[in-house]
Design a protein around this motif. Structure first.
Motif, short mmCIF file in Angstrom:
data_model
loop_
_atom_site.label_atom_id
_atom_site.label_comp_id
_atom_site.label_asym_id
_atom_site.label_seq_id
_atom_site.Cartn_x
_atom_site.Cartn_y
_atom_site.Cartn_z
N LEU A 189 -39.11 -1.08 11.59
CA LEU A 189 -39.27 -2.50 11.86
C LEU A 189 -38.36 -3.26 10.92
CD1 LEU A 189 -40.80 -4.84 13.29
CD2 LEU A 189 -42.44 -4.74 11.39
N LEU A 190 -37.45 -4.06 11.49
CA LEU A 190 -36.48 -4.82 10.71
C LEU A 190 -37.00 -6.26 10.63
CD1 LEU A 190 -33.28 -3.45 12.50
CD2 LEU A 190 -34.37 -2.57 10.42
N PRO A 191 -37.58 -6.66 9.50
CA PRO A 191 -38.32 -7.93 9.45
C PRO A 191 -37.50 -9.15 9.81
CG PRO A 191 -38.86 -6.56 7.56
CD PRO A 191 -37.71 -5.89 8.25
N GLU A 192 -36.20 -9.18 9.47
CA GLU A 192 -35.39 -10.38 9.68
C GLU A 192 -34.67 -10.40 11.02
OE1 GLU A 192 -35.56 -12.96 7.61
OE2 GLU A 192 -37.08 -11.71 6.63
N ALA A 193 -34.78 -9.35 11.78
CA ALA A 193 -34.01 -9.25 13.03
C ALA A 193 -34.76 -9.90 14.19
CB ALA A 193 -33.71 -7.80 13.35
N SER A 194 -34.01 -10.58 15.04
CA SER A 194 -34.53 -11.00 16.33
C SER A 194 -34.22 -9.89 17.33
CB SER A 194 -33.93 -12.35 16.72
OG SER A 194 -34.30 -13.34 15.78
N HIS A 195 -33.74 -10.24 18.51
CA HIS A 195 -33.59 -9.21 19.54
C HIS A 195 -32.33 -8.37 19.38
CE1 HIS A 195 -34.58 -7.32 23.30
NE2 HIS A 195 -33.48 -7.74 23.91
N CYS A 196 -31.32 -8.91 18.69
CA CYS A 196 -30.00 -8.27 18.70
C CYS A 196 -29.51 -7.88 17.30
CB CYS A 196 -28.98 -9.19 19.37
SG CYS A 196 -29.30 -9.44 21.14
N LEU A 197 -30.39 -7.28 16.50
CA LEU A 197 -30.01 -6.76 15.19
C LEU A 197 -29.43 -7.83 14.28
CD1 LEU A 197 -28.48 -3.23 15.98
CD2 LEU A 197 -30.72 -3.74 15.00
N GLU A 198 -29.96 -9.04 14.37
CA GLU A 198 -29.54 -10.09 13.47
C GLU A 198 -30.14 -9.84 12.08
OE1 GLU A 198 -30.27 -11.82 17.60
OE2 GLU A 198 -31.36 -10.53 16.20
N GLY A 199 -29.66 -10.59 11.11
CA GLY A 199 -30.27 -10.58 9.79
C GLY A 199 -29.73 -9.57 8.82
N GLY A 200 -28.80 -8.73 9.24
CA GLY A 200 -28.23 -7.72 8.36
C GLY A 200 -27.28 -6.84 9.13
N ASP A 201 -26.54 -5.97 8.40
CA ASP A 201 -25.67 -5.06 9.15
C ASP A 201 -26.40 -3.77 9.52
OD1 ASP A 201 -25.64 -3.43 6.85
OD2 ASP A 201 -23.61 -4.01 6.29
N TYR A 202 -27.44 -3.41 8.78
CA TYR A 202 -28.31 -2.28 9.08
C TYR A 202 -27.56 -0.94 9.14
CZ TYR A 202 -31.35 -6.16 10.14
OH TYR A 202 -32.06 -7.32 10.06
N ARG A 203 -26.39 -0.90 8.52
CA ARG A 203 -25.61 0.34 8.55
C ARG A 203 -26.37 1.50 7.91
NH1 ARG A 203 -20.35 2.02 9.24
NH2 ARG A 203 -19.59 3.68 7.88
N ILE A 204 -26.97 1.25 6.76
CA ILE A 204 -27.69 2.32 6.07
C ILE A 204 -28.84 2.83 6.94
CG2 ILE A 204 -29.14 2.85 4.08
CD1 ILE A 204 -27.40 0.92 2.47
#
Length: 264
Positions: free
Chosen positions: A227-242
């Motif tokens: 669960l990515l707390p800051e993301a909306s529907h399209c992986l917003e809020g970070g790059d999430y590469r790790i």
């Protein structure tokens, strides 16, 4: 590096089985044993920013990538526009992409032994349905981001979270209210026995966390769930590469090797 662009199909009618669509092929420097199909959602594009995050993560792990520009989108060059969208056609286009990959493995620089499916939103639904049905036993893993689970759940979310959501849906996608409720991943979820990773956005009001968590809870085996707390529907809020690289590594470590003839 930029991808090669391949056109398949010739019809400008997005409902036609031979509807024109493009595929973007990201090659590796040397032939690879691993290939991922990354499927965007409704009204999307192969190189949308959130899809590029997925592509980049797979490329960092040595995968060949094939990304379809599915039909009936305002944001790509394939046949049709947003109002033409049917979820069944979206599944069809992801299926056509996989069929092209299998038929052209050598030309794509892939040896045909490890095929992963990755999808966002309705692309995630398409990937899961194909892994459960036509490609059962032939897919190494699934990586699903903000997955659509059923038409009923999707329409409920619009009613709950979106002002004028149903009126806007009827205007933008005229066939959705009739067609989407025919689609339900839970009808085939018991067949998803392969390694699965699922990402949800804490701020997603399209595929809200409660819908994604229902999917996670009903899978035959517990998936890798993030669960990515800051993301909306399209992986917003970070790059999430790790997070994405970790998911791919864990999925690959869990894969039971597929026989090369399984994908022929």
């Amino acid at each position: 590096m930029t991808p090669d662009v391949i056109t398949i199909g010739a019809s400008d009618d997005p409902d036609d089985a031979d509807a024109r669509m493009s595929l973007e092929l990201w090659r590796t420097e040397v032939p690879s044993g691993r290939l991922a199909v990354t499927a965007h959602g409704r009204n999307g594009a192969a190189q949308a920013p959130h899809m590029q995050k997925l592509i980049d993560a797979y490329r960092a792990r040595g995968y060949v990538i094939v990304s379809p520009n599915c039909c009936a989108s305002a944001w790509n060059d394939s046949a049709g526009v947003e109002g033409d969208f049917l979820l069944e056609n979206h599944v069809r286009d992801v299926r056509r992409t996989i069929d092209w990959v299998v038929a052209n493995a050598s030309a794509a620089g892939w040896n045909g032994t490890h095929l992963a499916l990755c999808g966002h939103s309705m692309g995630a639904y398409a990937a899961a349905r194909l892994a459960a049905n036509e490609y059962a036993g032939r897919i190494a893993h699934l990586l699903l981001v903000s997955p659509f689970t059923s038409g009923v759940r999707q329409i409920e979310a619009r009613e709950k979270y979106h002002p004028d959501g149903i009126a806007n849906l009827r205007r933008d996608v005229p066939r959705a209210l009739d067609e989407w409720p025919r689609h339900d991943v839970f009808q085939v979820i018991d067949r998803l026995t392969l390694p699965v990773a699922v990402f949800a956005g804490g701020k997603d009001i399209v595929a809200p966390p409660e819908n994604v968590e229902e999917f996670v809870a009903r899978l035959p085996s517990p998936p890798l769930y993030r669960l990515l707390p800051e993301a909306s529907h399209c992986l917003e809020g970070g790059d999430y590469r790790i997070e994405l690289l970790d998911a791919i590594d864990r999925l690959d470590a869990a894969v039971i090797p597929l026989a090369s003839e399984a994908l022929s």
